[in-house]
Design an enzyme around this catalytic site. Structure first.
Site, PDB file in Angstrom:
ATOM      1  N   GLY A  16      41.085  32.318  39.389  1.00 50.10           N
ATOM      2  CA  GLY A  16      40.684  31.772  40.381  1.00 50.10           C
ATOM      3  C   GLY A  16      41.808  30.884  41.213  1.00 50.10           C
ATOM      4  CB  CYS A 275      40.679  41.349  30.518  1.00 52.96           C
ATOM      5  SG  CYS A 275      40.489  39.752  31.163  1.00 52.96           S
ATOM      6  NE  ARG A 345      44.098  34.115  28.573  1.00 50.35           N
ATOM      7  CZ  ARG A 345      43.351  34.116  29.670  1.00 50.35           C
ATOM      8  NH1 ARG A 345      42.155  33.608  29.681  1.00 50.35           N
ATOM      9  NH2 ARG A 345      43.843  34.641  30.948  1.00 50.35           N
TER      10      ARG A 345
END
Ligand code: NAD
Ligand code: UGA
Length: 458
Positions: A16, A275, A345
């Site tokens: 974003g 992802c 992550r």
């Protein structure tokens, strides 16, 4: 200046924030607002210390923030005042109930759908920017149409393909922009208005339009194909180590076939990031849901090889270091899941560090951007881990040095000095194949690359 379009993005994360900053930068006549439920994150977007590190991003935010780019926690106002709403919230793997460990957890996404419904007073175009399972737009549309107070909603799918570390470059000149819409008159009108936004800087032939389900599925498939290439070359790296072939030479030879291409063929300790694993699990879950067991197994194997590659790395270390790591000091160069980001992550470094700690090793973590996240990731492991930013300092007194992230600065260290400061015999495990192995061997290191014969002094 008149405002031509009012754009809102819900979710101020890795996607974003940079995506909206690029729209504000390229389209000065649009007013772009990014909202998030996380007040601390918004405060950092409004400060000089942005919540994420991306080369080139600070400058773009500095030039647009307060002019036509705004960060806020006022979600109701954002929804009420904007006509075009991107939804870019996180869609992690579900950890509970049906589909736990595989399906996407859509609670954040559904929360936004309900908020849009609650606060919208005029027609909206709602754009799925998050990566979602195929057919999610249908659920979005159902929620939005569940309360008929006269407001109409169009739902588009516009998946994001940027990679972290190169987000600004990827957003500035994307390989393609994909926009999926319903093939109704309103759907096509909504699609055209999104095409118009991107056409401000992206060549028209790179803006693809498709039906909404193809668009949703293409995002999962793109990530699956990219991850598949990495698992393919990593699988071959294991065979190279058995046969004295060199995986770098093999990937160069294979990648020069123009049908295959050279990119994403670097053998490594395995892919990380928020992802690839999540999206492949999601794809596997979808295939299982539709009864396509063989297809599910095929894609699941990409993940199995990724775990296997991390297991192999630890086993190589154990075998080389006389089958015990107990009380040995191991330095990890790099903790981010890839270079040029502070994001950790699903970083392979997390599982490697944990495995080393299980073996009672003392771990020293070094990284130029990710130490704050590394500390959080390993918080529960206690005093056995230390964090040292300077790579040479981190290696001092260690028995082994492991390269886990391909940061460029690791190539340019004084290896002679580092070798002299380490315990002997000194081991070097290059999980990214970025160092000059011959030179390090000549200095005295026992060198273990990925997919190449080791160079040892024994
Ligand atoms: P992120 O976790 O960095 O950011 C998501 C943000 O959404 C968080 O700040 C969170 O607080 C906010 N949020 C959650 N629920 C909210 C709500 N109801 N209202 C307002 N804000 C809310 O995630 P990300 O990495 O930006 O990824 C977002 C999506 O984009 C995911 O679906 C991901 O798969 C996809 N994607 C990510 C990347 C990447 O490189 N990280 C690239 C392409 C696509
Ligand atoms: C990836 C995709 O590249 C993006 O197109 C996509 O938008 C994004 O996922 C997403 O959906 O989140 P990202 O995870 O940020 O982007 O980074 P990549 O450059 O794809 O790297 C992923 C992992 O693969 C890293 O751990 C990297 O080190 C590893 N990798 C990459 C290899 O091990 N070998 C390679 O040859 C390339």
């Amino acid at each position: 200046m008149t405002v031509e379009k009012r754009i809102l993005c819900i979710g101020a994360g890795y996607v974003g924030g940079p995506t909206m900053a690029m729209i504000a930068h390229k389209c000065p006549r649009y007013r772009v607002t990014v909202v998030d439920i996380n007040g601390e994150r918004i405060a950092r977007w409004n400060s000089d210390r942005l919540p994420i590190f991306e080369p080139g991003l600070d400058e773009i935010v500095r030039n647009t923030r307060g002019r036509n780019l705004f960060f806020s926690t006022d979600i109701p106002k954002g929804i009420a005042e904007n006509d075009i709403i991107f939804v870019s919230v996180n869609t992690p793997t579900k950890t509970f109930g049906v589909g736990a460990g595989m399906a996407a957890d859509l609670r954040y996404w559904e929360m936004t759908a309900r908020e849009i419904l609650k606060y919208a007073k005029s027609p909206k175009i709602v754009i799925e920017k998050s990566t979602l399972p195929v057919k999610t737009a249908l659920a979005m549309k159902r929620i939005l149409n569940s309360n008929h107070h006269g407001v109409s909603f169009d739902v588009l799918s516009n998946p994001e393909f940027l990679a972290e570390g190169s987000a600004v470059r990827d957003l500035e000149s994307p390989d393609r922009i994909l926009i999926g819409s319903e093939e109704t008159e309103e759907g096509l009108r909504a699609r055209d208005s999104l095409v118009e936004i991107y056409a401000n800087w992206v060549p028209r032939e790179k803006i693809l339009t498709s039906n909404i389900w193809s668009s949703e599925l293409s995002k999962l498939v793109s990530n699956a194909f990219l991850a598949q290439r990495i698992s393919s070359i990593n699988a071959i790296s294991a065979l190279c180590e058995k046969t004295d072939a060199d995986v770098t030479e093999v990937s160069r030879a294979v990648g020069m076939d123009s049908r295959i291409g050279p990119r994403f063929l670097n053998a490594s300790i395995g892919f990380g990031g928020s992802c690839f694993k999540k999206d492949i699990l999601n794809l596997v879950y979808l295939c299982q849901h539709y009864g396509l067991t063989e297809v599910a197994d095929y894609w699941n194997a990409v993940l199995r090889i990724n775990d296997y590659q991390k297991d192999r790395f630890i086993l190589t270390m154990m075998n080389a270091m006389f089958n015990t790591l107990s009380d040995k000091k191991i330095c990890l160069w790099g903790f981010a899941f890839k270079a040029d980001t502070g994001d950790t992550r699903e970083s392979p470094a997390i599982s490697i560090a944990r495995r080393l700690i299980e073996e009672n090793a003392r771990v020293v973590v070094s990284d130029p951007r990710a130490l704050e996240n590394a500390r959080a990731d390993l918080r529960d492991t206690g005093a056995v881990v230390s964090y040292v930013e300077d790579p040479a300092e981190a290696a001092r007194g260690c028995h082994a040095l492991c390269v886990l992230t391909e940061w460029d600065l690791y190539r340019h260290q004084d290896f002679e000095r580092i070798y002299n400061s380490m315990e002997k015999p000194a081991f070097l495990f290059d999980g990214r194949n970025i160092l000059d192995h011959g030179r390090c061997f000549d200095i005295g290191f026992n060198v273990y690359p990925i997919g190449k014969p080791p160079m040892t002094h024994f």
